[in-house]
Each structure stands twice: as structure tokens, then as C-alpha cells.
Write an enzyme that holds these catalytic residues in place. Structure first.
Site, PDB file in Angstrom:
ATOM      1  CE1 TYR A  67      -3.836   2.362   0.936  1.00 39.40           C
ATOM      2  CE2 TYR A  67      -2.058   3.537   2.039  1.00 39.40           C
ATOM      3  CZ  TYR A  67      -3.340   3.513   1.531  1.00 39.40           C
ATOM      4  OH  TYR A  67      -4.123   4.640   1.599  1.00 39.40           O
TER       5      TYR A  67
ATOM      6  CD  GLU B  31      -6.102   4.330  -1.317  1.00 43.00           C
ATOM      7  OE1 GLU B  31      -6.195   4.435  -0.080  1.00 43.00           O
ATOM      8  OE2 GLU B  31      -7.055   3.989  -2.039  1.00 43.00           O
TER       9      GLU B  31
END
Ligand code: ADP
Ligand code: MG
Length: 389
Positions: free
Chosen positions: A109, A197
Site C-alpha cells: 500500500y 492512492e
């Protein structure tokens, strides 16, 4: 403003962030040709909606042939996709992204956003990518690393190394990560994004890094500076009423209650909603008609409020500062007649020419209640909505 994954990935390419080869389409007929063009042996078909959580909701599907890609695309296009990030109605799938698959070694992530507390850009990274980052943050916060950027020095090499170590990257991957992080910073600054993101950022079986998913949010207040970004807007992914409101310069947000609110000024609108809540009611919307409002805007605002079938009563709370109260009262009367408002409308006016304004609203034969103070108006509208429901 949000954009689609395929649009975000195009921006990633412009900033040197590696993404899988892929192409979007609105028609299943093109699907097989696209797989031919992309090459490879298997592909994923990804629903393009402004929401995450697609994988778990059937919005990301694997296919092993062009025919299968076409079949899956056909089934996906035109549906409403419901994920844990959408409401119960879901979002329309008008396009799918067809992408080559990559053998995934690990899912990481990586995101870049603005940390308002420290007033800096901040990277958030975790080796536990691919899943709900909120759950990781909640249950295993030690698995999350952060790096704050100095507004003067920008992103520094040691910060990239710290993140790379935390993600368990080795050798050449350090340089690859540095390039991705710098690309994200450059993109964020150049386009006034508020969040970028990548979840998951994958390590392929041959050790390469690649952004498998892409999400970018932009600062609405900076969109006027970026016509190229504004052109990526997809109104089909947004609330209809909010789209209409934007056209008329009204700030409108749909909520879940049954009391329509029309207020001038965002602060007064918030205070009005608080008061409705305090008196036991539930606002159906936030609506700020702006400082210099006029009859046309008031009419459009009424139409918006009434298009929500949950609304049982309306509270108008206007402070006549720039506009005089009698002008507003005339606007309300015109709107109530033009839009054929039959629901009870409680009006609280305050400010210049308030007496004239109230006089205009009394004894009209319409379902209008002129209230003398805000607390009383809120009580009254809550009671009226209760009776109607
Ligand atoms: P969402 O976050 O909306 O669920 P993602 O784009 O993250 O959608 O896809 C969900 C999962 O599907 C990813 O975590 C990954 O495991 C898999 N996936 C997505 N794209 C690809 C791809 N091109 N190749 C292989 N697997 C993929
Ligand atoms: Mg994802």
C-alpha cells in the site's frame, strides 16, 4: 473531484509511474480486439466507478480468452455496482478497463495525501496492501509507516529508503520505489491533487514494482486552474441533485432526513442543521443558496429540495444582509407558487427590512409559516414534518 482508475493510470504514465498495459471501453464488441492489442494470455476486466472495494463486489474479474473478456464486459457494462464504499443504489458501470494480468508476488500500500495537522504532504505506506487499509491501521498500526515532506527540501532520498525498508524491498526495487514516490509528488503538486492512492502496489514475480490500482482526488478549489483535469469529470458517478445544484451555483449535499433546509451562508446552514437535530428532527440536505441570492436561485433551490421524495417539510432560514428581507420574501412567494409547493414551509427571516418581509409572508393563503426566531422555527418544522410523516 474524483476520476476513474483508467484516467488516473494515464496520469501515472505521464509521471513515470509504471502501470499494467490496458485500455478502457464502453462496448463489449471491442473487448476481444483490445486483448489482441494488449497481448498476453490472461486479462482482468475492471468496472470503472468512482468507488473502491470493487474486487470484493465482483467488479474485477479474471478472463483467459478474448471471448471470455467480451462476455464478462457485456455482463458488467450497464449494471449498478454496489461496493462497501457506495450507497445501496451503487454506481453505474458505463466503462470497463481491460488490463493485462501480472503475477503478483506481494501487494503493498502506498498513498500520498495532505496532513492537515502538520500542514505537510505525507506518504503512508504498508507492506500489508491489497486490503482494507483502515483495518490495518486499526488492528496492526505498527505495519504502517509514514514520511512527511519538508515544503523546502521536498522528498528526500533517505525517506524513500526508510519506506523501501519498511516495505521489505531490495536492491533495484529501492530506485524503482524512489521513482514512483517522486512521480506521485510531482503529479500531486502539478495538478493540485489532494490524495493519490496506490492499493495495491505490487511486486511482480520478476521483482518489478507496478501500480495495479490508482485513485486520485483533486482539490475542487483548484480545478479552475486545470481544464485538463476538469475535462475528466464524469457526472454519471455523482449525485444528480448535486450536479444540478452546481449548475446554479448552489452548494447542496444530499442527507438522509426528511426536513429540507434552505439557508444563505455555509456557517448558518450548518448551525441550522444542528438546531434541527437538537429539536429532534433530521435534515434532508445541506443547502447554501449563497450571499447574493435572487428569485431564480430560490426557485431552483425549492425544486432541488422537493425532488427528494423523503422531504416532508421545508425550513427556510435567511439572513438579509446583502439582500433585503422583503426581496427574499417575494422570492419565496414566487418560488412557492411557481414550483407548486404544497408541503409546509417554515420561514425565518432576519436582517434588513425584516418587518416588511414578514408582512409579505403572513396571510398568503399558502402553506407558509413565518417564524420569529430560529429556535422556534426549528421546533415548528420538526413538528410539521412529524405530522406529515
Ligand atoms: P478495488 O480496490 O476496487 O477492489 P483493485 O484494482 O485494487 O480494485 O483490484 C482488486 C484486486 O484485483 C487487486 O488487489 C489485485 O489482487 C487484483 N488485480 C487487479 N488488477 C490486476 C491485474 N492487472 N493483474 C492481476 N491482478 C489484478
Ligand atoms: Mg484497490
Amino acid at each position: 473531484m474524483n476520476i476513474h482508475e483508467y484516467q488516473a493510470k494515464q496520469l501515472f504514465l505521464d509521471y513515470g509511474i509504471p502501470v499494467p498495459g490496458g485500455k478502457q471501453t464502453a462496448s463489449p464488441e471491442n473487448a476481444a480486439d483490445i486483448t489482441e492489442l494488449l497481448g498476453g494470455e490472461s486479462w482482468v476486466v475492471k468496472a470503472q466507478v468512482h468507488a473502491g472495494g470493487r474486487g470484493k463486489a465482483g467488479g474485477v474479474k479474471l478472463a483467459k480468452s478474448g471471448a471470455e473478456v467480451a462476455e464478462i464486459s457485456k455482463a458488467m457494462l450497464g449494471i449498478q455496482l454496489i461496493t462497501h464504499q457506495t450507497d445501496a443504489v451503487g454506481l453505474p458501470v458505463n466503462q470497463v478497463l481491460i488490463e493485462k494480468t501480472y503475477p503478483i508476488e506481494r501487494e503493498l500500500y502506498l498513498s500520498l495525501l495532505v496532513d492537515r495537522t502538520s500542514e505537510r504532504m505525507i506518504f503512508i505506506a504498508s507492506a500489508a496492501g491489497g486490503m482494507d487499509i483502515e483495518a490495518v491501521a486499526h488492528e496492526t498500526p505498527e505495519k504502517i509507516v509514514t514520511a512527511k515532506l519538508s515544503p523546502i527540501a521536498g522528498l528526500q532520498a533517505y525517506q524513500c529508503r526508510l519506506v523501501a525498508y519498511a516495505l521489505g524491498l531490495k536492491g533495484k526495487q529501492h530506485k524503482a520505489l524512489e521513482k514512483i514516490m517522486q512521480g506521485m509528488v510531482d503529479l500531486m503538486l502539478a495538478k493540485d491533487a489532494s490524495q493519490i492512492e496506490i492499493n495495491p502496489l505490487i511486486v511482480t514475480s520478476s521483482g518489478e514494482l507496478m501500480a495495479l490500482d490508482a485513485k486520485i482526488n483533486f482539490d475542487d478549489n483548484a480545478l479552475a486552474l486545470h481544464p485538463d483535469i476538469l475535462a475528466l469529470k464524469d457526472p454519471s458517478q455523482e449525485d444528480d441533485r448535486e450536479n444540478i445544484a452546481q449548475q446554479f451555483g448552489l452548494n447542496y449535499v444530499t442527507l438522509e432526513g426528511n426536513i429540507g433546509c434552505m439557508v444563505n451562508g455555509a456557517g448558518l446552514a450548518m448551525a441550522t442543521m444542528d438546531l434541527v437535530k437538537l429539536k429532534g428532527g433530521k435534515p434532508a440536505n445541506f443547502l447554501d443558496v449563497g450571499g447574493g441570492t435572487n428569485v431564480e436561485k430560490v426557485c431552483e433551490a425549492f425544486k432541488l429540495i422537493l425532488s427528494d421524495k423523503h422531504v416532508k417539510a421545508v425550513l427556510v432560514n435567511i439572513f438579509g444582509g446583502i439582500v433585503k428581507c422583503d426581496v427574499i420574501a417575494q422570492g419565496i412567494l414566487a418560488a412557492v407558487k411557481e414550483v407548486h409547493v404544497t408541503l409546509p414551509v417554515v420561514v425565518r427571516l432576519e436582517g434588513t427590512n425584516v418587518e416588511e418581509g414578514r408582512a409579505l409572508l403572513s396571510n398568503t393563503g399558502l402553506n407558509i409559516y413565518a417564524a420569529d426566531d430560529l429556535a422556534h422555527a426549528a421546533e415548528q418544522v420538526v413538528a410539521l414534518a412529524g405530522e406529515a410523516a
